[in-house]
Design an enzyme around this catalytic site. Structure first.
Site, short mmCIF file in Angstrom:
data_model
loop_
_atom_site.label_atom_id
_atom_site.label_comp_id
_atom_site.label_asym_id
_atom_site.label_seq_id
_atom_site.Cartn_x
_atom_site.Cartn_y
_atom_site.Cartn_z
N GLU A 151 0.71 -1.30 0.03
CA GLU A 151 0.25 -0.08 -0.05
C GLU A 151 0.96 1.21 -0.12
O GLU A 151 0.57 2.35 -0.66
CB GLU A 151 -0.98 -0.18 1.24
N HIS B 286 -11.52 -5.58 9.03
CA HIS B 286 -12.27 -5.35 7.70
C HIS B 286 -13.46 -4.53 7.88
O HIS B 286 -14.38 -4.31 7.11
CB HIS B 286 -12.54 -6.56 7.06
#
Length: 668
Positions: A408, A475
């Site tokens: 990322e 999540h």
């Protein structure tokens, strides 16, 4: 400590086919940073400058590299690369003003030493975290590749910085995408005071390249001719056949990490042996030995260099200290941009799910902006884990819809690199939770770069967020408040398909960095008639989604749907204000609704403590106190990680507690 270039042996200079004039140009290039260093060390002792990061003993690497590249090829330097700036002919008076924190410096006094860049000179400035610069070089190289420019980018890293994860990510992305980048590692033996044996377990960086599938070259970093000739040859070859190359430059730092650190941690014998390999003195002796340099020419060049330095310093020192102007400081946080709202033209609409609205926006933005590049894990042929980019590769090609490795930080940094070259970038976090791995790039590179030296960051980071789908602690997080505190970012958070499309279009149009939050639970559960055409929504403008007189509910995202449901079931008359844009947020709309009802509650899905509601409620108490008929209230999720089991998650979320507090507020 053992290095590949054994201290004490002589440097082997070989001019090959270089002309006398080129040899002398390299000599003057070496002298300028060395003479500046001498000046700065005197000024430091006199207390006329506050700090100095010395590159004494390493000058040949910078000077050789900068002269090996074309003037319009980007270089990303570090602390000890003064020769990059002088080699690119940065005006010395402006450079010294930068060191002094003067207004005419590159950062207008907002940052110091070499923490700046200059688009004019094709230099991208460093940040203190060092490693993230490699990814920016990747992005610039990607822009070269997409534009079919036969160019390279060159980025520096110290051996200490190679321990950072960003080093690995930068090399890995360059290798996978075959990007035309030269990674120059200044192998000088220490990371501040920590010797390399405590930084890594290998001997040379040439051992690392093959693991990435990258070609590696080792050079004598103190040998200006070895540096110049090697990098020149590599650059010519890479322009023809794009690929990354890792160059290990063996050298030694003759002064402290910065002057206050000193060099007591370095064995005396090591210092003495490396002093014999001084890049300026050894090259000077070589030029004298082959008859290119004599005493007269040497004195001539030195006199010219010293005169230029003295005059530039006097000019910079004579400049008055900065007189702070609040308006200017606030204005420079963002790149200038005046949004012009775009309305749908045809009047045609279709029923679209929340997820479809986002997909529509990306597709139409890709059509509108040929320089827009999408990047993210699995967004290519697979279409992303939520299928938002399904079919995009077929329409726009894999070059613009790029599957990325799981790194990322590097991908966000690459987005910034693309921006440096005038591209737009959209980076998808597979889940908002994963942005923590790229946090530094967002808050220290994207957010601060325009304020520091005027480079905009035209990057949108999409963040699938939120709980309610039993996805557990990694999540499901609502992490918008992590970024709400960071000047230089803009944050939007739509609650419906119409806003989802219009806000994303607006974010992509704006050349500033955005975080775009999209609630996963709304993807396929919420539909609406929205325009087929491209359109935008005003950034920074809240929307009153329901009007009433009893109470004001200020919220965003999923909170809008909880609020509407509660008001309907409780039979209340309420203003429900959807912030839509969280940074900057609409103070005037908040003031108006508070003034209207006199009772206000803020609802957020994020954990209660330290959330966005805390700031806005504090602002209401400070600025709207005279309108209030009850205490300002707020409700949010529990101050725990997000649990997995549905019953625990339901308890974690604020929907039921919000109803209780809303009833309490009405009865006050």
């Amino acid at each position: 400590m053992e290095l590949a270039t054994t201290p004490g042996k002589s440097l082997n200079f070989d001019r090959k086919n270089l002309s006398d004039s080129k040899l002398l140009e390299l000599y003057e290039g070496l002298l300028i940073p060395r003479r500046i260093e001498e000046k700065m060390l005197i000024l430091l002792r006199q207390g006329r400058i506050s700090k100095w990061f010395s590159g004494w003993g390493q000058e040949a690497i910078s000077v050789g590299a900068v002269q090996a590249l074309q003037a319009d090829e980007f270089i990303l330097p570090m602390h000890r690369n003064l020769g990059i700036f002088t080699g690119r002919k940065v005006p010395l008076a402006k450079l010294f003003a930068q060191f002094q924190g003067k207004k005419s410096g590159f950062t207008k006094g907002r940052d110091r030493s070499f923490h700046f860049g200059s688009r004019e000179h094709h230099i991208v400035g460093m940040i203190s975290h060092l490693g993230p610069q490699l990814a920016i070089a990747d992005g610039i190289a990607l822009a070269h590749k997409l534009s079919k420019e036969k160019k390279v980018s060159l980025v520096f890293s110290g051996d200490g910085a190679s321990s950072e994860g960003d080093f690995h990510e930068g090399l890995n992305v360059a290798a996978v995408w075959k990007l035309p980048v030269i990674f120059v590692i200044e192998h000088n033996g220490y990371g501040l005071s920590t010797p390399n044996r405590e930084q890594f377990a290998f001997k040379n960086f040439t051992d690392k390249g093959p693991g990435y599938g990258i070609e590696t070259v080792r050079i004598e970093g103190n040998n200006i001719l070895d540096v110049y000739q090697t990098i020149s040859k590599l650059a010519v070859d890479i322009r023809k056949k794009p690929r990354p190359v890792l160059v290990e430059a063996i050298t030694f730092r003759m002064r402290g990490h910065e002057e206050a650190s000193g060099t007591k941690y370095v064995p005396k014998q090591l210092m003495e042996e490396w002093a014999k390999l001084d890049p300026v003195e050894t090259y000077e002796s070589y030029l004298e030995s082959i008859g290119v340099l004599d005493e007269k020419k040497k004195e001539q060049v030195n006199k010219k260099v010293r005169k230029a330095i003295t005059e530039a310093w006097e000019k910079a020192f004579a400049e008055e200290a900065i007189s702070p102007i609040i308006e200017e400081e606030l204005q420079d946080v963002y790149a200038p941009f005046e949004q012009k709202l775009i309305k749908p033209v045809s009047g045609k609409t279709s029923e679209r799910r929340f997820v479809d609205a986002i997909s529509d926006s990306l597709r139409q933005s890709m059509e509108k902006y040929p320089n827009l590049v999408l990047m993210g894990q699995d967004i290519g042929e697979y279409g992303g884990v939520f299928k938002i980019t399904e079919g995009f590769v077929k329409q726009f090609g894999a070059e613009r819809v790029r599957n990325t490795p799981l790194c990322e930080s590097a991908i966000i940094g690459a987005g910034l690199g693309l921006s440096v070259k005038g591209f737009k970038a959209m980076v998808e976090m597979q889940f908002a939770d994963f942005v923590s791995v790229g946090f530094n790039q967002i808050v220290n590179n994207l957010a601060k770069i325009h304020y520091r030296w005027g480079q905009n960051a035209d990057v949108v980071v999409r963040m699938p967020t939120g709980a309610g789908v039993a996805a557990g602690p990694f999540h499901s997080q609502s992490n918008e408040a992590w970024f709400f505190h960071t000047p230089g970012l803009k944050i939007v958070y739509p609650s419906n398909p119409y806003d989802a499309k219009g806000l994303l279009n607006a974010a992509i149009e704006d050349p500033n960095p955005y975080l775009y939050f999209e609630h996963k639970a709304l993807y396929r559960s919420l539909s609406a008639e929205i325009p087929d055409d491209y359109y935008t929504i005003e950034i920074g403008k809240a929307q009153l989604v329901e009007e009433g007189s009893d109470v004001s509910i200020i919220t965003y995202g999923m909170g809008i749907h909880w609020a509407k449901k509660a008001v309907a079931e409780m039979g209340l008359s309420a203003d429900i204000l959807d912030l839509r844009t969280l940074l900057p947020w609409d103070q005037e709309a908040v003031r108006e609704t508070v003034k209207k009802t006199g009772k206000v509650i803020f609802l957020q899905e994020d954990c209660l403590t330290g959330g966005i509601g805390a700031e806005i409620c504090a602002w209401i108490s400070e600025h709207c106190f005279e309108f209030l008929d009850a205490p300002v209230m707020r409700e949010g999720s529990l101050d725990t990680p997000v649990p997995f089991a549905p019953n625990l998650e339901k308890q974690f979320l604020p929907e039921e507690r919000f109803r209780e507090k809303l009833r309490k507020l009405i009865e006050f």
